[in-house]
Design an enzyme around this catalytic site. Structure first.
Site, PDB file in Angstrom:
ATOM      1  N   CYS A   1     -44.519   1.474 -83.706  1.00 52.69           N
ATOM      2  CA  CYS A   1     -43.314   2.314 -83.779  1.00 52.69           C
ATOM      3  C   CYS A   1     -42.793   2.576 -82.369  1.00 52.69           C
ATOM      4  CB  CYS A   1     -43.633   3.650 -84.420  1.00 52.69           C
ATOM      5  SG  CYS A   1     -44.038   3.551 -86.152  1.00 52.69           S
TER       6      CYS A   1
ATOM      7  N   GLN B   1     -38.693  -7.208 -99.797  1.00 51.66           N
ATOM      8  CA  GLN B   1     -38.251  -6.337 -98.690  1.00 51.66           C
ATOM      9  C   GLN B   1     -39.146  -5.105 -98.644  1.00 51.66           C
ATOM     10  OE1 GLN B   1     -35.740  -6.842 -96.496  1.00 51.66           O
ATOM     11  NE2 GLN B   1     -34.723  -8.615 -97.402  1.00 51.66           N
TER      12      GLN B   1
ATOM     13  N   CYS C   1     -32.041 -10.309 -89.791  1.00 53.46           N
ATOM     14  CA  CYS C   1     -33.009  -9.324 -89.302  1.00 53.46           C
ATOM     15  C   CYS C   1     -33.176  -9.453 -87.791  1.00 53.46           C
ATOM     16  CB  CYS C   1     -34.347  -9.481 -90.025  1.00 53.46           C
ATOM     17  SG  CYS C   1     -34.998 -11.144 -89.948  1.00 53.46           S
TER      18      CYS C   1
HETATM   19  N1  SAH Z   1     -33.234 -12.906 -99.337  1.00 50.56           N
HETATM   20  C1  SAH Z   1     -34.620 -12.658 -99.598  1.00 50.56           C
HETATM   21  C2  SAH Z   1     -35.580 -13.229 -98.563  1.00 50.56           C
HETATM   22  C3  SAH Z   1     -35.240 -13.027 -97.131  1.00 50.56           C
HETATM   23  S1  SAH Z   1     -36.544 -13.348 -95.981  1.00 50.56           S
HETATM   24  C4  SAH Z   1     -34.862 -11.170 -99.787  1.00 50.56           C
HETATM   25  O1  SAH Z   1     -34.024 -10.351 -99.460  1.00 50.56           O
HETATM   26  O2  SAH Z   1     -35.918 -10.822-100.293  1.00 50.56           O
HETATM   27  C5  SAH Z   1     -36.282 -14.983 -95.502  1.00 50.56           C
HETATM   28  C6  SAH Z   1     -36.794 -16.005 -96.488  1.00 50.56           C
HETATM   29  O3  SAH Z   1     -36.531 -17.284 -95.950  1.00 50.56           O
HETATM   30  C7  SAH Z   1     -38.303 -15.965 -96.735  1.00 50.56           C
HETATM   31  O4  SAH Z   1     -38.513 -15.890 -98.117  1.00 50.56           O
HETATM   32  C8  SAH Z   1     -38.803 -17.293 -96.170  1.00 50.56           C
HETATM   33  O5  SAH Z   1     -39.868 -17.825 -96.903  1.00 50.56           O
HETATM   34  C9  SAH Z   1     -37.588 -18.159 -96.276  1.00 50.56           C
HETATM   35  N2  SAH Z   1     -37.473 -19.288 -95.335  1.00 50.56           N
HETATM   36  C10 SAH Z   1     -37.935 -19.383 -94.085  1.00 50.56           C
HETATM   37  N3  SAH Z   1     -37.535 -20.525 -93.509  1.00 50.56           N
HETATM   38  C11 SAH Z   1     -36.785 -21.184 -94.432  1.00 50.56           C
HETATM   39  C12 SAH Z   1     -36.065 -22.417 -94.426  1.00 50.56           C
HETATM   40  N4  SAH Z   1     -36.044 -23.191 -93.361  1.00 50.56           N
HETATM   41  N5  SAH Z   1     -35.383 -22.758 -95.523  1.00 50.56           N
HETATM   42  C13 SAH Z   1     -35.375 -21.959 -96.618  1.00 50.56           C
HETATM   43  N6  SAH Z   1     -36.046 -20.790 -96.684  1.00 50.56           N
HETATM   44  C14 SAH Z   1     -36.734 -20.390 -95.601  1.00 50.56           C
END
Ligand code: SAH
Length: 599
Positions: free
Chosen positions: A83, A311, A464
């Protein structure tokens, strides 16, 4: 200026917060990044490391504390490092995050501060910036005296700080951790030792569905499974189950097998010991236009298994998703891509408001969850694909382009699947909206360039990491998109992280009018050849003192019948106003056209 050396003491006033939460102060213009400092503090700092143009230091003594300084609620805040902003008043944390987004867009994205300011909406803060996390993974180990402990790794190390009461998680976590430690002590269960690779319990994973109240505990163990039906995974397994299952809300107890000597926390296999294999949670949509963001009544249920991505801040996630939905501006007719879709959370909300949604995600298990979540919520207009966004999207784009142009009927061997999935190629090639939510490293170049080829009306970028967001926005804007709105959502109070949602739309006619007009000049009618836009402008300026734009000249030319084609004085997008040439200027332009014998 003399160079600073390690252990030098300097008096500084902290003016700013660096991207990692450190305070920034200057002595004779030389900047110091100071650990445990708050903007507004006057303090003595001890130099840790000095470089040519800046130095790292830590707070030795605060002389005058900043008005933004607060007593950190967690006793381990300094050692832990999780934190970074805990000693800073929450409103100031939000200000820092808002500015961080803005600065990245300016410095990395190359947008002007005014441009960003005009488009930036107020950051959405948390009502209670503690106890917000629905997931925590606690390493298990021993202290110097060999006592079993669990807690968190001290910043940038693998030394465990014993703390069962992390304030970011729900209060139940403490009871769970203490039960497990007591059980381990009584049953002689060992903790895993990273140095030797020996010992059983590596991590304790706890997840809670905030809306369902369901809790999941998963012990990550270093154990070779021979026959999981026949054996217990550890001594006294029933005793542990008895202790944990009594905790209100407990819904799932499992073990995860990880025998690898790696920093990766979870292995691939999970065995449920008690209760259900997964817990559930509900996410509600909120009206982001109204005070207090009231619920709209739209909600979806999600299944969360130990390995699924979900999330971590469910309260803010509702606002994040609702904002993304608002920016997507769906009416029910659209085709939408959701890239980096995880377990399909955003995709399924989009599907409720669109004609068809396609999701892409790299983790196969997450796609299985996404399909299962679609079934749970009776959603049939969402299709999910496993793979990298930067490979799947270009591949599908190329294949479908071929299907619509080159491949003769019946000749698309092995591609019937695609035809089935995307019956309308044209619609697939041009989705109305693309939503992306990539991990911190942002989108791959191949993904961005395919998005640009697909030319959706809108792109909603959920990020993010505002640094990679800024980098990607630059590329999208150079490729014909324009930023409409940007808004930060604080998903991670007390830490330096912030989520950002950005709406981009395809550049409209008002903005590329100059380009079109230049093209127009390359294709002139006989009358037009007589004078260029520049010559007309100069004539008007000299004879009337008025400045006129290419747009106004084009409007008057069209009125006078010089340009035959349907053109620029009409906006393609609804609601976009194109300025109309004022009478006085129109008259001056007509004079010029007559002078050049164009009319
Ligand atoms: N939109 C979702 C996940 C966001 S996190 C939510 O809100 O829950 C980002 C996601 O991207 C993760 O699930 C990860 O596994 C995926 N990811 C990472 N690299 C990737 C890539 N090159 N192509 C597709 N998905 C990917």
């Amino acid at each position: 200026m003399d160079e600073y050396k390690k252990n030098d003491l300097v008096t500084l006033t902290i003016e700013d917060i660096g991207s990692e939460g450190e305070g920034i102060g200057k002595a004779d213009g030389f900047p110091f990044f100071v650990k445990d400092a708050v903007p507004g503090d006057t303090l003595i700092a001890r130099v840790l490391k000095s470089k040519k143009t800046y130095a790292y230091a830590k707070t030795e003594k605060v002389i005058t504390p900043s008005p933004f300084r607060v007593e950190p609620p967690c006793a381990f805040h300094r050692q832990c490092g999780g934190c970074q902003l805990q000693a800073i008043r929450y409103e100031k944390q939000l200000e820092f995050k808002q500015r961080k987004i803005m600065q990245n867009l300016v410095r990395i994205g190359g947008f002007s501060p005014e441009f960003v300011q005009e488009r930036m909406e107020e950051i959405i803060g948390m009502d209670t910036p503690l106890h917000y996390r629905n997931k925590a993974q606690y390493p298990v180990g021993t202290d110097r005296n060999g006592n079993l402990i669990t807690g968190f790794y001290a910043g940038r190390t693998h030394d465990i700080i014993a703390n069962t009461n992390c304030l970011l998680g729900p209060p139940e976590n403490q009871k769970i951790l203490e039960e497990i430690l007591a059980f381990m002590r009584e049953n002689g269960i060992s903790a895993y030792d990273e140095r030797t690779g020996e010992g059983l319990v590596r991590h304790i994973l706890i997840r809670k569905g905030f809306t369902s109240g369901e809790i999941m505990v998963c012990l990550v163990i270093n154990y070779q499974v021979k026959d999981h039906r026949a054996e217990a995974f550890f001594q006294g397994q029933e005793d542990l189950i008895n202790r944990l299952s009594r905790i209100p809300g407990m819904a799932s107890i499992s073990v995860n097998i990880n025998t690898e000597r790696t920093n990766v926390i979870l292995g691939r296999k999970v065995y449920t010991l008690w209760g259900q294999p997964a817990i559930s949670d509900v996410i509600h949509v909120r009206d982001m236009q109204r005070e207090g963001f009231p619920l709209t009544g739209d909600e979806l249920t999600f299944k969360i298994s130990p390995l699924s991505f979900y999330q971590v801040n469910p309260v803010q996630t509702e606002k994040l998703y609702s904002l993304a939905l608002e920016y997507a501006g769906l009416t029910g007719k659209e085709t939408v891509w959701d890239l980096y879709c995880g377990i399909g959370t955003i995709s399924l909300f989009l599907a409720r408001r669109a004609k068809q949604v396609y999701g892409i995600e790299i983790i196969p298990q997450a796609i299985e969850d996404a399909r299962e979540n679609a079934r749970r919520n009776n959603i049939t207009n969402a299709e999910f694909f496993v793979g990298k966004a930067e490979e799947v999207l270009p591949e599908f784009y190329a294949r479908n382009k071929n299907l619509s142009f080159d491949i003769p009927a019946g000749g698309a061997q092995g591609r019937t699947m695609q035809q089935k999935v995307f019956p309308d190629n044209e619609e697939f090639l041009r989705p109305d909206v693309i939503v992306v939510d990539p991990p911190r490293k942002g989108c791959d170049a191949a993904c961005l360039s395919t998005m640009l080829k697909m030319q959706p009306e809108r792109i909603v970028y959920v990020s993010c990491d505002s640094a990679t967001l800024a980098r990607d926005l630059k590329i999208l804007c150079e490729g014909g998109y324009e930023i409409r709105k940007i808004r930060g959502v604080d998903q991670f109070g007390m830490t330096v992280h912030v989520e950002t949602v950005c709406l981009l739309s395809k550049l409209n006619v008002e903005h590329h009018i100059e380009v079109e007009l230049n093209l127009d000049e390359m294709d002139l009618t006989a009358a037009e050849k007589k004078a260029s836009y520049e010559e007309i402008k100069t004539y008007v300026q000299e004879h009337s003192g008025l400045k006129v734009s290419n747009l106004y000249i084009a409007q008057v030319k069209r009125k006078c019948g010089i340009i035959e084609r349907e053109n620029y004085n009409k906006a393609k997008a609804e609601g976009v106003k194109v300025p109309k040439c004022p009478e006085e200027k129109e008259k001056a332009i007509i004079d010029a056209l007559m002078y050049f014998q164009m009319i």
